[in-house]
Design a protein around this motif. Sequence first.
Motif, PDB file in Angstrom:
ATOM      1  N   ALA A  37       0.836  -1.200   0.000  1.00 41.13           N
ATOM      2  CA  ALA A  37       0.000   0.000   0.000  1.00 41.13           C
ATOM      3  C   ALA A  37       0.872   1.252   0.000  1.00 41.13           C
ATOM      4  CB  ALA A  37      -0.929  -0.005   1.214  1.00 41.13           C
ATOM      5  N   ASN A  38       1.942   1.247   0.794  1.00 37.48           N
ATOM      6  CA  ASN A  38       2.849   2.397   0.840  1.00 37.48           C
ATOM      7  C   ASN A  38       3.562   2.602  -0.491  1.00 37.48           C
ATOM      8  OD1 ASN A  38       2.202   3.071   3.470  1.00 37.48           O
ATOM      9  ND2 ASN A  38       3.844   1.855   4.354  1.00 37.48           N
ATOM     10  N   LEU A  39       3.988   1.518  -1.109  1.00 40.15           N
ATOM     11  CA  LEU A  39       4.656   1.635  -2.414  1.00 40.15           C
ATOM     12  C   LEU A  39       3.693   2.178  -3.458  1.00 40.15           C
ATOM     13  CD1 LEU A  39       6.798  -1.634  -2.514  1.00 40.15           C
ATOM     14  CD2 LEU A  39       7.618   0.717  -2.268  1.00 40.15           C
ATOM     15  N   ASN A  40       2.441   1.703  -3.430  1.00 38.20           N
ATOM     16  CA  ASN A  40       1.449   2.199  -4.388  1.00 38.20           C
ATOM     17  C   ASN A  40       1.164   3.672  -4.158  1.00 38.20           C
ATOM     18  OD1 ASN A  40       1.083  -0.129  -5.885  1.00 38.20           O
ATOM     19  ND2 ASN A  40      -0.426  -0.958  -4.455  1.00 38.20           N
ATOM     20  N   ARG A  41       1.143   4.101  -2.894  1.00 40.00           N
ATOM     21  CA  ARG A  41       0.908   5.500  -2.576  1.00 40.00           C
ATOM     22  C   ARG A  41       2.054   6.373  -3.107  1.00 40.00           C
ATOM     23  NH1 ARG A  41       0.773   5.794   3.105  1.00 40.00           N
ATOM     24  NH2 ARG A  41      -0.767   4.161   2.927  1.00 40.00           N
ATOM     25  N   LEU A  42       3.294   5.858  -3.046  1.00 43.99           N
ATOM     26  CA  LEU A  42       4.441   6.623  -3.557  1.00 43.99           C
ATOM     27  C   LEU A  42       4.384   6.785  -5.069  1.00 43.99           C
ATOM     28  CD1 LEU A  42       7.383   5.161  -1.460  1.00 43.99           C
ATOM     29  CD2 LEU A  42       6.454   7.472  -1.332  1.00 43.99           C
ATOM     30  N   GLY A  43       3.864   5.786  -5.759  1.00 42.48           N
ATOM     31  CA  GLY A  43       3.745   5.854  -7.213  1.00 42.48           C
ATOM     32  C   GLY A  43       5.041   5.454  -7.899  1.00 42.48           C
ATOM     33  N   PRO A  44       5.040   5.562  -9.232  1.00 42.35           N
ATOM     34  CA  PRO A  44       6.219   5.140  -9.994  1.00 42.35           C
ATOM     35  C   PRO A  44       7.405   6.086  -9.774  1.00 42.35           C
ATOM     36  CG  PRO A  44       4.579   6.091 -11.450  1.00 42.35           C
ATOM     37  CD  PRO A  44       3.950   5.998 -10.089  1.00 42.35           C
ATOM     38  N   VAL A  45       8.583   5.562  -9.994  1.00 43.21           N
ATOM     39  CA  VAL A  45       9.813   6.337  -9.871  1.00 43.21           C
ATOM     40  C   VAL A  45       9.926   7.273 -11.064  1.00 43.21           C
ATOM     41  CG1 VAL A  45      12.330   6.180  -9.827  1.00 43.21           C
ATOM     42  CG2 VAL A  45      10.956   4.477  -8.637  1.00 43.21           C
ATOM     43  N   LYS A  46      10.277   8.521 -10.782  1.00 41.68           N
ATOM     44  CA  LYS A  46      10.475   9.495 -11.858  1.00 41.68           C
ATOM     45  C   LYS A  46      11.968   9.563 -12.183  1.00 41.68           C
ATOM     46  CE  LYS A  46       6.484  12.257 -10.605  1.00 41.68           C
ATOM     47  NZ  LYS A  46       6.035  11.775  -9.322  1.00 41.68           N
ATOM     48  N   VAL A  47      12.305   9.326 -13.439  1.00 47.80           N
ATOM     49  CA  VAL A  47      13.697   9.319 -13.866  1.00 47.80           C
ATOM     50  C   VAL A  47      13.962  10.550 -14.711  1.00 47.80           C
ATOM     51  CG1 VAL A  47      15.456   8.048 -15.163  1.00 47.80           C
ATOM     52  CG2 VAL A  47      13.729   6.802 -13.845  1.00 47.80           C
ATOM     53  N   ASP A  48      15.030  11.284 -14.372  1.00 45.05           N
ATOM     54  CA  ASP A  48      15.425  12.458 -15.148  1.00 45.05           C
ATOM     55  C   ASP A  48      16.293  11.984 -16.309  1.00 45.05           C
ATOM     56  OD1 ASP A  48      16.289  14.835 -16.187  1.00 45.05           O
ATOM     57  OD2 ASP A  48      17.333  15.496 -14.381  1.00 45.05           O
ATOM     58  N   HIS A  49      15.732  12.014 -17.517  1.00 45.58           N
ATOM     59  CA  HIS A  49      16.468  11.530 -18.695  1.00 45.58           C
ATOM     60  C   HIS A  49      17.399  12.580 -19.281  1.00 45.58           C
ATOM     61  CE1 HIS A  49      14.385   7.717 -18.876  1.00 45.58           C
ATOM     62  NE2 HIS A  49      13.250   8.365 -18.628  1.00 45.58           N
ATOM     63  N   HIS A  50      17.463  13.764 -18.661  1.00 46.17           N
ATOM     64  CA  HIS A  50      18.320  14.830 -19.176  1.00 46.17           C
ATOM     65  C   HIS A  50      19.642  14.907 -18.425  1.00 46.17           C
ATOM     66  CE1 HIS A  50      14.997  16.114 -21.614  1.00 46.17           C
ATOM     67  NE2 HIS A  50      14.207  16.151 -20.550  1.00 46.17           N
ATOM     68  N   MET A  51      19.942  13.889 -17.643  1.00 49.70           N
ATOM     69  CA  MET A  51      21.199  13.891 -16.896  1.00 49.70           C
ATOM     70  C   MET A  51      22.364  13.714 -17.860  1.00 49.70           C
ATOM     71  SD  MET A  51      20.284  11.849 -13.398  1.00 49.70           S
ATOM     72  CE  MET A  51      20.092  10.283 -14.178  1.00 49.70           C
ATOM     73  N   GLN A  52      23.497  14.283 -17.468  1.00 52.25           N
ATOM     74  CA  GLN A  52      24.689  14.186 -18.298  1.00 52.25           C
ATOM     75  C   GLN A  52      25.813  13.555 -17.495  1.00 52.25           C
ATOM     76  OE1 GLN A  52      25.573  18.165 -19.495  1.00 52.25           O
ATOM     77  NE2 GLN A  52      23.713  18.389 -20.702  1.00 52.25           N
ATOM     78  N   THR A  53      26.671  12.841 -18.173  1.00 52.77           N
ATOM     79  CA  THR A  53      27.826  12.242 -17.531  1.00 52.77           C
ATOM     80  C   THR A  53      28.835  13.339 -17.218  1.00 52.77           C
ATOM     81  OG1 THR A  53      27.504  10.220 -18.788  1.00 52.77           O
ATOM     82  CG2 THR A  53      29.673  10.545 -17.798  1.00 52.77           C
ATOM     83  N   VAL A  54      29.336  13.318 -16.009  1.00 55.11           N
ATOM     84  CA  VAL A  54      30.324  14.314 -15.602  1.00 55.11           C
ATOM     85  C   VAL A  54      31.684  13.638 -15.562  1.00 55.11           C
ATOM     86  CG1 VAL A  54      31.045  15.868 -13.757  1.00 55.11           C
ATOM     87  CG2 VAL A  54      28.612  15.540 -14.237  1.00 55.11           C
ATOM     88  N   ARG A  55      32.606  14.187 -16.279  1.00 55.36           N
ATOM     89  CA  ARG A  55      33.962  13.654 -16.296  1.00 55.36           C
ATOM     90  C   ARG A  55      34.864  14.631 -15.552  1.00 55.36           C
ATOM     91  NH1 ARG A  55      33.356   9.302 -19.074  1.00 55.36           N
ATOM     92  NH2 ARG A  55      32.356   9.215 -21.100  1.00 55.36           N
TER      93      ARG A  55
END
Length: 153
Positions: free
Chosen positions: A19-37
């Motif tokens: 129930a708690n996991l359902n309340r949190l909902g799906p994970v939001k992923v930021d697809h605009h992240m960049q690799t930092v070197r």
Amino acid sequence: MKIGMEAIERDSMDPQLMANLNRLGPVKVDHHMQTVRPAAGSTHHMLQARLQSEVEARSSRPTHNHLLASSLFDLLEERKTVTSQRELEELAKNYDMDISKLVGLARCVNSPSVAEGSVVRTVDRNGVESITMTAAWVDPVLRGHKSLLGSGR
């Protein structure tokens, strides 16, 4: 490994967890992240700093402005008892520290102290005694000197 899988399966059957996991909902992923070197020189600098740190740790002689945790505790405890700027400077000298480093450190770090009159002893019905107390920030009181030391708390 089998024990770990059994625990995971048990957790997956817990209705509250689900129930708690359902309340949190799906994970939001930021697809605009960049690799930092890291910059070319920063890796070399990091390795040099680590090597220097290891050399200092192996040395039997203390390094200027560097203390072991036990010595730092002793320094901070002794600092609470100084009464003049001269005594504070002498204390810093005894620990091979610059006075400016000690003052800067003391703004953020202190050794534990107990607030006067805050100790409370209680005994439960089984005869088990517990002691509680309030922590306090203690700075030295220097004669004829404004409170520039420590946190000002």
